[in-house]
Design a protein around this motif. Sequence first.
Motif, short mmCIF file in Angstrom:
data_model
loop_
_atom_site.label_atom_id
_atom_site.label_comp_id
_atom_site.label_asym_id
_atom_site.label_seq_id
_atom_site.Cartn_x
_atom_site.Cartn_y
_atom_site.Cartn_z
N CYS A 10 0.86 -1.19 0.00
CA CYS A 10 0.00 0.00 0.00
C CYS A 10 0.89 1.24 0.00
O CYS A 10 1.42 1.62 1.05
N SER A 11 1.07 1.86 -1.15
CA SER A 11 2.05 2.94 -1.25
C SER A 11 1.44 4.31 -1.54
O SER A 11 2.11 5.33 -1.37
N LYS A 12 0.20 4.36 -1.99
CA LYS A 12 -0.41 5.65 -2.28
C LYS A 12 -1.92 5.53 -2.36
O LYS A 12 -2.47 4.42 -2.42
N GLY A 13 -2.56 6.69 -2.37
CA GLY A 13 -4.00 6.74 -2.59
C GLY A 13 -4.82 6.06 -1.52
O GLY A 13 -4.48 6.02 -0.34
N GLY A 14 -5.94 5.46 -1.96
CA GLY A 14 -6.90 4.87 -1.04
C GLY A 14 -6.37 3.70 -0.25
O GLY A 14 -6.83 3.44 0.87
N GLY A 15 -5.38 2.98 -0.79
CA GLY A 15 -4.83 1.85 -0.08
C GLY A 15 -4.19 2.26 1.24
O GLY A 15 -4.36 1.59 2.27
N VAL A 16 -3.46 3.36 1.21
CA VAL A 16 -2.83 3.88 2.43
C VAL A 16 -3.91 4.29 3.42
O VAL A 16 -3.82 4.01 4.62
N SER A 38 4.17 -3.00 7.44
CA SER A 38 3.87 -1.67 6.90
C SER A 38 4.73 -1.34 5.70
O SER A 38 5.90 -1.72 5.62
N SER A 39 4.16 -0.59 4.78
CA SER A 39 4.93 0.02 3.70
C SER A 39 5.61 1.27 4.24
O SER A 39 5.23 1.79 5.30
N PRO A 40 6.62 1.81 3.54
CA PRO A 40 7.26 3.05 4.01
C PRO A 40 6.28 4.20 4.13
O PRO A 40 6.39 5.03 5.05
N GLN A 41 5.32 4.28 3.20
CA GLN A 41 4.37 5.39 3.21
C GLN A 41 3.46 5.34 4.44
O GLN A 41 3.12 6.37 5.01
N ILE A 42 3.06 4.14 4.84
CA ILE A 42 2.23 4.00 6.03
C ILE A 42 3.07 4.21 7.29
O ILE A 42 2.65 4.89 8.23
N ASP A 43 4.27 3.66 7.29
CA ASP A 43 5.19 3.83 8.42
C ASP A 43 5.41 5.32 8.71
O ASP A 43 5.45 5.73 9.88
N ASN A 44 5.51 6.12 7.66
CA ASN A 44 5.76 7.55 7.81
C ASN A 44 4.57 8.29 8.44
O ASN A 44 4.74 9.36 9.02
N GLN A 45 3.37 7.70 8.33
CA GLN A 45 2.19 8.38 8.85
C GLN A 45 1.73 7.85 10.20
O GLN A 45 0.80 8.40 10.78
N LEU A 46 2.37 6.80 10.68
CA LEU A 46 2.02 6.26 11.99
C LEU A 46 2.89 6.91 13.07
O LEU A 46 4.11 6.96 12.95
N SER A 47 2.26 7.40 14.11
CA SER A 47 3.01 8.01 15.21
C SER A 47 3.71 6.93 16.03
O SER A 47 3.34 5.74 15.99
N ASP A 48 4.70 7.35 16.77
CA ASP A 48 5.40 6.41 17.66
C ASP A 48 4.44 5.82 18.68
O ASP A 48 4.56 4.65 19.08
N GLU A 49 3.47 6.62 19.09
CA GLU A 49 2.48 6.13 20.06
C GLU A 49 1.68 4.98 19.48
O GLU A 49 1.45 3.96 20.14
N ILE A 50 1.22 5.14 18.23
CA ILE A 50 0.45 4.08 17.58
C ILE A 50 1.32 2.84 17.39
O ILE A 50 0.90 1.70 17.68
N ILE A 197 -10.38 24.38 -7.20
CA ILE A 197 -10.94 23.07 -7.53
C ILE A 197 -9.93 22.01 -7.09
O ILE A 197 -8.78 22.04 -7.50
N PHE A 198 -10.38 21.10 -6.26
CA PHE A 198 -9.51 20.09 -5.66
C PHE A 198 -9.62 18.78 -6.43
O PHE A 198 -10.72 18.30 -6.70
N ILE A 199 -8.47 18.20 -6.78
CA ILE A 199 -8.43 16.89 -7.43
C ILE A 199 -7.72 15.95 -6.46
O ILE A 199 -6.50 15.74 -6.54
N PRO A 200 -8.45 15.38 -5.48
CA PRO A 200 -7.82 14.67 -4.36
C PRO A 200 -7.53 13.20 -4.66
O PRO A 200 -8.16 12.29 -4.10
N THR A 201 -6.58 12.96 -5.53
CA THR A 201 -6.26 11.59 -5.90
C THR A 201 -4.78 11.45 -6.20
O THR A 201 -4.15 12.39 -6.68
N ALA A 202 -4.25 10.27 -5.91
CA ALA A 202 -2.92 9.94 -6.39
C ALA A 202 -3.00 9.70 -7.89
O ALA A 202 -4.10 9.63 -8.47
N TYR A 203 -1.84 9.59 -8.53
CA TYR A 203 -1.84 9.40 -9.98
C TYR A 203 -1.98 7.91 -10.34
O TYR A 203 -1.22 7.07 -9.89
#
Length: 378
Positions: A10-16, A38-50, A197-203
């Motif tokens: 899970c590296s981008k978008g909805g999967g993360v 965890s993938s690196p992208q998820i690891d980067n968003q998880l706090s040390d507490e979590i 105008i927001f385009i909220p998606t990964a590529y």
Amino acid sequence: MKILIDASICSKGGGVQVALSLINNIIVDPEFDVIFVSSPQIDNQLSDEIKSKIKYYYAEKNESILGKWAQGKRLAEIEKKHEPDLVFVVFGPSYWRPKAKTLQGFALPLMVYPETRDRIYKKQKITYFYQKILNTYKAQLMKKNADYVVVETLAFKERVHEFLNIDKNNIFVIENSFNANFLEIKGDKKKNDILNIFIPTAYYPHKNLEILVDVACELVSMQKLNIKFNFLLPENSEPWINIVTNAKQKGVESLFNTYGPVKNIQMAELYHQTDFVLLPTVAEASTAVYPESFISKKVLLTSNIDFAVELCGDAAIYFNPYDAKDIAEKIILITTNAILQQELIEHGLKQVKSSYLTPESKWLKQKDLIKKLINESL
């Protein structure tokens, strides 16, 4: 109950987003012992507490297709060490076959919308054949490495059954939701002379983001210059460079901006500060953009395709995703009609209640499915 959750690909978008929501819920549930990869992208968003609350935590790295085989061996060793009752691959196909019963999420629309895939790649012969072979290969992996599949819509379940020949009884539907922090945003939107105008998606190729350069040209020809298309693409990424280069060549680069990749927790504020949300996608397994737009009380413009109409009902402005002029005209239509904007926002709030799960109810549905599959395998 012991569960191994594999979010290594899970590296981008909805999967993360799905993986983060799942892990935040399951680690505080006393019924589960969790092994999390965890993938690196998820690891980067998880706090040390979590992370400290996850009993067994493994951080993987991003791998090429060839490297995923070695990664699969590492994951198999993790499974052997912990002997989970169930393996849940958040989004597959995985490149390894667990010994335990395995549930895999599935959200690869171009695999089950081959006509759309052919249209996207029809002018690129080498890419066309590569994608055809790759999707065939991934379909085989999915059938080989998953005992059960979970998807987000009934329509996509039918597609998965038809194209992958997986027994419908082994395909489960857990509808999409929005992140819980969308319920916390308060305060007024910042006033701005620019229509954001927001385009909220990964590529992804099927997101059809390149069409927006031609949309910008149409808007300029209509003397609509106070508009900004805001993306989430990395500034140094090939897709963003290609879009900006094309926009510069056509003299519309001033209409384009990217926030770059942002953490999941920041998304609600970006929605809050935008005017409209636009998604010109041509194929979807599902998307969080729709419920996030509705709960944020934002006007949504999206493609007039079966999956979008199913998920949005009368809560969106629809356009032909292959017709830049039609998209531009729909943008102009909604900017000049305040009554219609309010109607769409009201329909959106009704739609999110009738067609989508709350974050809490999605977790409870995930939990029920996980417990059911574990109990069946014991």
